[in-house]
Design an enzyme around this catalytic site. Structure first.
Site, PDB file in Angstrom:
ATOM      1  N   LYS A  70     -41.507  28.625  23.224  1.00  0.00           N
ATOM      2  CA  LYS A  70     -43.231  28.776  22.877  1.00  0.00           C
ATOM      3  C   LYS A  70     -43.356  29.446  21.428  1.00  0.00           C
ATOM      4  O   LYS A  70     -43.964  28.975  20.530  1.00  0.00           O
ATOM      5  CB  LYS A  70     -43.971  30.031  23.443  1.00  0.00           C
ATOM      6  CG  LYS A  70     -44.039  29.682  24.376  1.00  0.00           C
ATOM      7  CD  LYS A  70     -43.838  31.206  26.149  1.00  0.00           C
ATOM      8  CE  LYS A  70     -43.360  32.495  25.770  1.00  0.00           C
ATOM      9  NZ  LYS A  70     -42.261  32.288  25.814  1.00  0.00           N
ATOM     10  N   ARG A 117     -50.332  37.570  30.173  1.00  0.00           N
ATOM     11  CA  ARG A 117     -49.176  37.076  30.791  1.00  0.00           C
ATOM     12  C   ARG A 117     -49.230  37.496  32.657  1.00  0.00           C
ATOM     13  O   ARG A 117     -48.607  37.658  33.438  1.00  0.00           O
ATOM     14  CB  ARG A 117     -48.033  38.183  30.419  1.00  0.00           C
ATOM     15  CG  ARG A 117     -46.619  37.145  29.939  1.00  0.00           C
ATOM     16  CD  ARG A 117     -46.269  38.270  28.714  1.00  0.00           C
ATOM     17  NE  ARG A 117     -44.731  38.065  28.550  1.00  0.00           N
ATOM     18  CZ  ARG A 117     -44.390  37.645  28.167  1.00  0.00           C
ATOM     19  NH1 ARG A 117     -44.951  37.769  27.332  1.00  0.00           N
ATOM     20  NH2 ARG A 117     -43.341  37.711  27.711  1.00  0.00           N
ATOM     21  N   ARG A 171     -30.226  32.743  21.010  1.00  0.00           N
ATOM     22  CA  ARG A 171     -30.737  33.139  19.796  1.00  0.00           C
ATOM     23  C   ARG A 171     -30.754  34.047  19.122  1.00  0.00           C
ATOM     24  O   ARG A 171     -30.276  35.091  19.829  1.00  0.00           O
ATOM     25  CB  ARG A 171     -32.228  32.869  20.896  1.00  0.00           C
ATOM     26  CG  ARG A 171     -33.274  33.762  19.540  1.00  0.00           C
ATOM     27  CD  ARG A 171     -34.739  34.054  20.731  1.00  0.00           C
ATOM     28  NE  ARG A 171     -34.772  34.648  21.856  1.00  0.00           N
ATOM     29  CZ  ARG A 171     -35.035  34.560  22.364  1.00  0.00           C
ATOM     30  NH1 ARG A 171     -36.213  33.790  21.956  1.00  0.00           N
ATOM     31  NH2 ARG A 171     -35.605  35.016  23.354  1.00  0.00           N
ATOM     32  N   ARG A 213     -31.385  39.271  20.769  1.00  0.00           N
ATOM     33  CA  ARG A 213     -32.434  40.753  21.299  1.00  0.00           C
ATOM     34  C   ARG A 213     -31.645  40.940  22.563  1.00  0.00           C
ATOM     35  O   ARG A 213     -31.127  40.829  23.299  1.00  0.00           O
ATOM     36  CB  ARG A 213     -33.703  39.252  21.782  1.00  0.00           C
ATOM     37  CG  ARG A 213     -34.115  39.775  20.531  1.00  0.00           C
ATOM     38  CD  ARG A 213     -35.615  38.873  21.178  1.00  0.00           C
ATOM     39  NE  ARG A 213     -36.558  39.070  22.683  1.00  0.00           N
ATOM     40  CZ  ARG A 213     -37.236  37.862  22.543  1.00  0.00           C
ATOM     41  NH1 ARG A 213     -37.712  36.799  21.969  1.00  0.00           N
ATOM     42  NH2 ARG A 213     -37.582  37.945  24.593  1.00  0.00           N
ATOM     43  N   ARG A 258     -35.895  38.351  33.407  1.00  0.00           N
ATOM     44  CA  ARG A 258     -37.885  38.195  32.939  1.00  0.00           C
ATOM     45  C   ARG A 258     -38.093  36.421  33.606  1.00  0.00           C
ATOM     46  O   ARG A 258     -39.516  35.915  33.872  1.00  0.00           O
ATOM     47  CB  ARG A 258     -36.971  37.657  31.718  1.00  0.00           C
ATOM     48  CG  ARG A 258     -37.169  38.742  30.867  1.00  0.00           C
ATOM     49  CD  ARG A 258     -36.056  38.960  29.222  1.00  0.00           C
ATOM     50  NE  ARG A 258     -37.066  37.493  28.566  1.00  0.00           N
ATOM     51  CZ  ARG A 258     -36.387  37.032  26.997  1.00  0.00           C
ATOM     52  NH1 ARG A 258     -35.201  37.697  27.440  1.00  0.00           N
ATOM     53  NH2 ARG A 258     -37.706  36.319  26.782  1.00  0.00           N
TER      54      ARG A 258
HETATM   55  P1  AP5 Z   1     -38.043  30.743  20.855  1.00  0.00           P
HETATM   56  O1  AP5 Z   1     -39.035  29.912  20.851  1.00  0.00           O
HETATM   57  O2  AP5 Z   1     -38.117  31.642  20.782  1.00  0.00           O
HETATM   58  O3  AP5 Z   1     -39.242  30.944  22.285  1.00  0.00           O
HETATM   59  P2  AP5 Z   1     -39.820  31.661  23.503  1.00  0.00           P
HETATM   60  O4  AP5 Z   1     -40.732  30.833  24.381  1.00  0.00           O
HETATM   61  O5  AP5 Z   1     -41.122  32.108  22.391  1.00  0.00           O
HETATM   62  O6  AP5 Z   1     -38.980  32.634  24.158  1.00  0.00           O
HETATM   63  P3  AP5 Z   1     -39.144  34.371  24.271  1.00  0.00           P
HETATM   64  O7  AP5 Z   1     -37.958  34.446  25.032  1.00  0.00           O
HETATM   65  O8  AP5 Z   1     -39.370  35.277  23.385  1.00  0.00           O
HETATM   66  O9  AP5 Z   1     -40.575  34.558  25.547  1.00  0.00           O
HETATM   67  P4  AP5 Z   1     -40.730  35.755  26.484  1.00  0.00           P
HETATM   68  O10 AP5 Z   1     -42.717  35.699  26.339  1.00  0.00           O
HETATM   69  O11 AP5 Z   1     -39.992  36.316  26.968  1.00  0.00           O
HETATM   70  O12 AP5 Z   1     -40.897  36.893  25.119  1.00  0.00           O
HETATM   71  P5  AP5 Z   1     -41.683  37.447  23.979  1.00  0.00           P
HETATM   72  O13 AP5 Z   1     -40.817  37.939  23.285  1.00  0.00           O
HETATM   73  O14 AP5 Z   1     -43.188  37.394  24.418  1.00  0.00           O
HETATM   74  O15 AP5 Z   1     -37.273  30.028  21.620  1.00  0.00           O
HETATM   75  C1  AP5 Z   1     -35.874  30.176  22.230  1.00  0.00           C
HETATM   76  C2  AP5 Z   1     -34.358  29.614  21.137  1.00  0.00           C
HETATM   77  O16 AP5 Z   1     -35.169  28.546  21.917  1.00  0.00           O
HETATM   78  C3  AP5 Z   1     -34.532  30.298  19.741  1.00  0.00           C
HETATM   79  O17 AP5 Z   1     -33.658  30.332  19.537  1.00  0.00           O
HETATM   80  C4  AP5 Z   1     -34.940  28.163  19.123  1.00  0.00           C
HETATM   81  O18 AP5 Z   1     -34.845  29.147  18.126  1.00  0.00           O
HETATM   82  C5  AP5 Z   1     -34.075  27.819  20.259  1.00  0.00           C
HETATM   83  N1  AP5 Z   1     -36.070  26.083  20.207  1.00  0.00           N
HETATM   84  C6  AP5 Z   1     -36.760  26.395  20.688  1.00  0.00           C
HETATM   85  N2  AP5 Z   1     -37.297  25.250  20.818  1.00  0.00           N
HETATM   86  C7  AP5 Z   1     -35.854  24.346  21.149  1.00  0.00           C
HETATM   87  C8  AP5 Z   1     -35.946  23.384  21.630  1.00  0.00           C
HETATM   88  N3  AP5 Z   1     -36.926  22.635  21.573  1.00  0.00           N
HETATM   89  N4  AP5 Z   1     -34.797  22.614  21.805  1.00  0.00           N
HETATM   90  C9  AP5 Z   1     -33.360  23.604  21.617  1.00  0.00           C
HETATM   91  N5  AP5 Z   1     -34.341  24.895  21.044  1.00  0.00           N
HETATM   92  C10 AP5 Z   1     -34.778  25.060  20.842  1.00  0.00           C
HETATM   93  O19 AP5 Z   1     -42.289  39.002  25.034  1.00  0.00           O
HETATM   94  C11 AP5 Z   1     -40.847  39.970  25.758  1.00  0.00           C
HETATM   95  C12 AP5 Z   1     -41.320  41.202  25.860  1.00  0.00           C
HETATM   96  O20 AP5 Z   1     -42.594  41.812  25.086  1.00  0.00           O
HETATM   97  C13 AP5 Z   1     -41.356  40.973  27.466  1.00  0.00           C
HETATM   98  O21 AP5 Z   1     -40.069  40.603  28.245  1.00  0.00           O
HETATM   99  C14 AP5 Z   1     -42.516  42.145  27.942  1.00  0.00           C
HETATM  100  O22 AP5 Z   1     -41.464  43.405  28.096  1.00  0.00           O
HETATM  101  C15 AP5 Z   1     -43.529  42.642  26.607  1.00  0.00           C
HETATM  102  N6  AP5 Z   1     -45.003  41.655  26.292  1.00  0.00           N
HETATM  103  C16 AP5 Z   1     -45.164  40.448  25.760  1.00  0.00           C
HETATM  104  N7  AP5 Z   1     -45.990  40.535  25.460  1.00  0.00           N
HETATM  105  C17 AP5 Z   1     -46.415  40.881  27.223  1.00  0.00           C
HETATM  106  C18 AP5 Z   1     -47.594  40.585  27.928  1.00  0.00           C
HETATM  107  N8  AP5 Z   1     -48.788  40.153  27.361  1.00  0.00           N
HETATM  108  N9  AP5 Z   1     -48.327  41.722  28.815  1.00  0.00           N
HETATM  109  C19 AP5 Z   1     -47.110  42.977  29.243  1.00  0.00           C
HETATM  110  N10 AP5 Z   1     -45.628  42.750  28.093  1.00  0.00           N
HETATM  111  C20 AP5 Z   1     -45.566  41.648  27.229  1.00  0.00           C
END
Ligand code: AP5
Length: 216
Positions: free
Chosen positions: A13, A88, A127, A159, A170
């Site tokens: 994402k 979320r 990552r 991370r 997660r």
């Molecule tokens: P990446 O683009 O980083 O993936 P992502 O979907 O953004 O993954 P996240 O783990 O960041 O999502 P998340 O929703 O769990 O975490 P968030 O930070 O929002 O890609 C992943 C890897 O793959 C990278 O290395 C990239 O280079 C590679 N890649 C990408 N596309 C690729 C492809 N096509 N092929 C191969 N490789 C590829 O949230 C973290 C924490 O914050 C949550 O657990 C929670 O505690 C809190 N939080 C965040 N938002 C909320 C909310 N709305 N409500 C409550 N708590 C929240």
């Protein structure tokens, strides 16, 4: 363009949000990035959020919604925005609708990225994130330069929530609390499903194709 990106952790994402934000000239708003910035600067919000991020649980709705409300009130969001990782929960989704309604705005589209569990686990395990500019790399798919950030040369870190046990938790949190949002947005006529397997470029092309109707 006012857009929400849904999908399990590691689906890509953030990667797609960066590309879309550049292509559409609107800001990317990642709640995960905002929380991590608060944690690293040890603000009150960061101290509250840290235990949730480390455990892979959701930060309470009222805290998250307050943070997003403040961000969406900033003038750079007037032409549009890309929400990455928000909403979320159904409560967050309803409050987002109310927030936008209040400002006379509404979402244009919601993209839901689909990738299997083995692939998202592999993406998260490899990552690496830059401590200085938060750019995201992958040891295999987007390799850093000599172990450092390819954008600014900053130090990379893994991370804490990308440890195997936390990844599993997660994914479970996503399945129970966030996946049901797809039904909500399908009912609103906003949902487009994206096959997020394949290269970053392939996924990007599918995302842009799905947005064509909303782009007019
Ligand atoms: P990446 O683009 O980083 O993936 P992502 O979907 O953004 O993954 P996240 O783990 O960041 O999502 P998340 O929703 O769990 O975490 P968030 O930070 O929002 O890609 C992943 C890897 O793959 C990278 O290395 C990239 O280079 C590679 N890649 C990408 N596309 C690729 C492809 N096509 N092929 C191969 N490789 C590829 O949230 C973290 C924490 O914050 C949550 O657990 C929670 O505690 C809190 N939080 C965040 N938002 C909320 C909310 N709305 N409500 C409550 N708590 C929240």
């Amino acid at each position: 363009m006012k857009l929400v990106l849904l999908g399990p952790p590691g689906a890509g994402k953030g990667t797609q949000a960066d590309l879309l934000a550049t292509g559409l000239s609107v800001p990317k708003i990642s709640t995960g990035d905002l929380f991590r910035a608060h944690v690293s600067t040890e603000t009150t919000l960061g101290l509250l959020a840290k235990s949730h991020l480390d455990a892979g649980t959701l930060v309470p709705d009222e805290v998250t919604v307050g943070m997003v409300t403040a961000r969406l009130a900033e003038p750079d969001t007037c032409p549009g925005f890309i929400l990455d990782g928000f909403p979320r929960t159904l409560t967050q989704a309803r409050l987002l609708d109310e927030m936008l309604d209040h400002d006379g705005r509404r979402l244009d589209a919601v993209l839901e990225f689909h990738v299997d569990t083995a692939e998202v686990t592999q993406r998260m395990s490899g990552r690496r994130t830059c401590r200085a500019c938060a750019a995201v790399w992958h040891l295999v798919h987007r390799p850093p330069t000599c172990g450092r950030c390819g954008t600014c040369g900053g130090e990379l870190y893994q991370r804490a929530d990308d440890e195997p046990a936390t990844i599993a938790h997660r994914l479970q949190v996503y399945a129970t609390q966030t996946a049901p949002l797809a039904d909500h947005y399908h009912t609103c006529g906003l949902l487009a499903q994206i096959d997020a397997a394949g290269t970053v470029e392939q996924v990007s092309q599918r995302a842009l194709a799905a947005l064509m109707p909303a782009l007019g």
